[in-house]
Design an enzyme around this catalytic site. Sequence first.
Site, PDB file in Angstrom:
ATOM      1  N   ARG A 153      13.190 -19.628  13.222  1.00 12.39           N
ATOM      2  CA  ARG A 153      12.732 -18.258  13.066  1.00 12.39           C
ATOM      3  C   ARG A 153      11.231 -18.172  13.075  1.00 12.39           C
ATOM      4  O   ARG A 153      10.572 -19.077  12.567  1.00 12.39           O
ATOM      5  CB  ARG A 153      13.109 -17.764  11.672  1.00 12.39           C
ATOM      6  CG  ARG A 153      14.491 -17.411  11.518  1.00 12.39           C
ATOM      7  CD  ARG A 153      14.673 -17.010  10.067  1.00 12.39           C
ATOM      8  NE  ARG A 153      15.887 -16.266  10.000  1.00 12.39           N
ATOM      9  CZ  ARG A 153      16.061 -15.160   9.327  1.00 12.39           C
ATOM     10  NH1 ARG A 153      15.092 -14.673   8.594  1.00 12.39           N
ATOM     11  NH2 ARG A 153      17.204 -14.547   9.347  1.00 12.39           N
ATOM     12  N   SER A 192      12.413 -28.247   7.611  1.00 15.22           N
ATOM     13  CA  SER A 192      13.457 -28.620   6.652  1.00 15.22           C
ATOM     14  C   SER A 192      14.075 -29.985   6.916  1.00 15.22           C
ATOM     15  O   SER A 192      15.271 -30.114   7.196  1.00 15.22           O
ATOM     16  CB  SER A 192      14.525 -27.540   6.652  1.00 15.22           C
ATOM     17  OG  SER A 192      13.891 -26.308   6.523  1.00 15.22           O
ATOM     18  N   ASP A 232      12.478 -26.144   3.258  1.00 14.77           N
ATOM     19  CA  ASP A 232      13.143 -24.832   3.059  1.00 14.77           C
ATOM     20  C   ASP A 232      13.529 -24.579   1.603  1.00 14.77           C
ATOM     21  O   ASP A 232      13.528 -23.440   1.136  1.00 14.77           O
ATOM     22  CB  ASP A 232      14.354 -24.656   3.998  1.00 14.77           C
ATOM     23  CG  ASP A 232      15.345 -25.802   3.939  1.00 14.77           C
ATOM     24  OD1 ASP A 232      15.077 -26.820   3.275  1.00 14.77           O
ATOM     25  OD2 ASP A 232      16.408 -25.692   4.593  1.00 14.77           O
TER      26      ASP A 232
HETATM   27  C1  BGC Z   1      17.135 -32.031   4.923  1.00 12.10           C
HETATM   28  C2  BGC Z   1      16.383 -31.261   3.873  1.00 12.10           C
HETATM   29  C3  BGC Z   1      16.699 -29.787   3.963  1.00 12.10           C
HETATM   30  C4  BGC Z   1      18.199 -29.581   3.944  1.00 12.10           C
HETATM   31  C5  BGC Z   1      18.580 -28.112   4.044  1.00 12.10           C
HETATM   32  C6  BGC Z   1      18.619 -31.691   4.891  1.00 12.10           C
HETATM   33  O1  BGC Z   1      19.266 -32.292   5.958  1.00 12.10           O
HETATM   34  O2  BGC Z   1      16.982 -33.412   4.736  1.00 12.10           O
HETATM   35  O3  BGC Z   1      14.995 -31.474   4.000  1.00 12.10           O
HETATM   36  O4  BGC Z   1      16.097 -29.131   2.890  1.00 12.10           O
HETATM   37  O5  BGC Z   1      18.798 -30.285   4.994  1.00 12.10           O
HETATM   38  O6  BGC Z   1      18.120 -27.536   5.210  1.00 12.10           O
END
Ligand code: BGC
Length: 506
Positions: A108, A177, A230
Amino acid sequence: MGRMGVTLAIIGAAATCAIAAHLVAKRVRQRANWSRALAIYHDFRDGCATPLHRLRQVVDAMVVEMHAGLALEGGSKLKMLLSYVDNLPTGEENGLFYALDLGGTNFRVLRVQLAGTEGRILQQEYEEVSIPQALMVGSNEELFDFIVAELASFITREGEGFHPLLGRQRELGFTFSFPVKQTSIDSGNLLKWTKGFAIKETVGKDVVEELQAAMGRHKLDMRVTALVNDTVGTLAGGRYWNEDVMVAVILGTGSNACYVERADAIPKWRGVLPKSGSTVINMEWGSFWSSHLPRTPVDDTLDADSLNPGDQVGFEKLISGMYLGDIVRRILLKMAEEAALFGNTVPSNLFIPFILRTPDVSAMHADESADLKEVTRVLRVVFKTQASLRVRKIVVDVCDTVAGRAARLVAAGVVGILKKIGRDTVGNIDMARLKNNLAGKGRKTVVAMDGGLYEHYPKFRTYLNDTAVELLGKEAAEQVAVELSKDGSGIGAALLAASHSQYSSD
Ligand code: BGC
């Protein structure tokens, strides 16, 4: 009757016998298959069991691993990463900011006009673009170029009112994320990819530098002032509206949690402690591991066949939206192969990894019609097959087992965090507040949740909430609120970009 007639009668009787024998054999086979199918399901269900005593062991293991991960780098599979976010939004943030949210199947871009405590969010606009599968496993440059091209086009199309002040750069919060070892609020190196991304050359690189380089290639004059996970974005977005938010959890394609921790409770912290006395820790709980986790051979093969074998095995691959559908598919495939669940031939779509998505699981799980219409529909559309009512019922049971285990484990994880920060019992909340000036001021401890699994899977949500109450007890549970913080991570990143603006001191 002539000789011919007698012969025909004998042949007829023999044929009837043969048909009868065939039918009997078929019925015996069907019975054996059904017993075998039930046995496979029961084995699986037992392996997934999460009785309360086991969940309490998971809670305690989570606390132990949190301590170990905070004690030293590499002290636990739980990375307990520093976010460099030592202050959360206050409402005073002002100005035009952007956010870019990359972390799942979509990304996004977002623009927000912040107007301080009175005006809050004056205006926000966003665009969502799905990431072509090929880019998730392609080259580093292609991925970042694709993202920046979208961002640049978003900016080109914006109205007159959105120009930055003369001589100033546009500023952006980058929600990335994946597990990143941050070196400051606006830099950090990718530790590994998750959730189906696998671009070797990005691992170890500073993702902000990569983004800025792509911006350079696209002549986009913009500066990343905050790099956030995130979960951290969700915590910041949640805190903007509610000062009791202490924990944020993402239950989407992947899963993770972050929370506010006292800086003096982080032995691995190097350098001067932050003025606020607290900081946000990105737990990366997807890789949490404990021998108390209820695992089955299906989980092992799912991991072995994945793009990242050996990673995110303990938690993410048991609880997150990316995997629940495939766990269900795998157990149905086993029942189809070993017990002819869908008849003598195994439907070929059952062999296709990830063809069954978690929204399909949610839809089947929620089916309360007498003849399980929704299950019939999903089996027809996804697996191009049909099944008797008793088979459809077992399909619902499999969904219940898989989602129930996941939701109960998430509840145990959340209670583990509450226990670590002293918010799991009625008595010790005020003490914790005194010691922690980032702590909320209200009566409750709020857990901000985001992600499709929480938002769009009602039975999952109910299991999660009920289990949290079971674990905490009714009285302590009343002081905890789990709240949906929809798409908070983008806004949260923009808010953190604002509080870390290069112009904020003037
Ligand atoms: C990642 C995290 C992320 C989570 C939710 C996981 O696979 O390692 O960094 O916060 O997914 O998106």
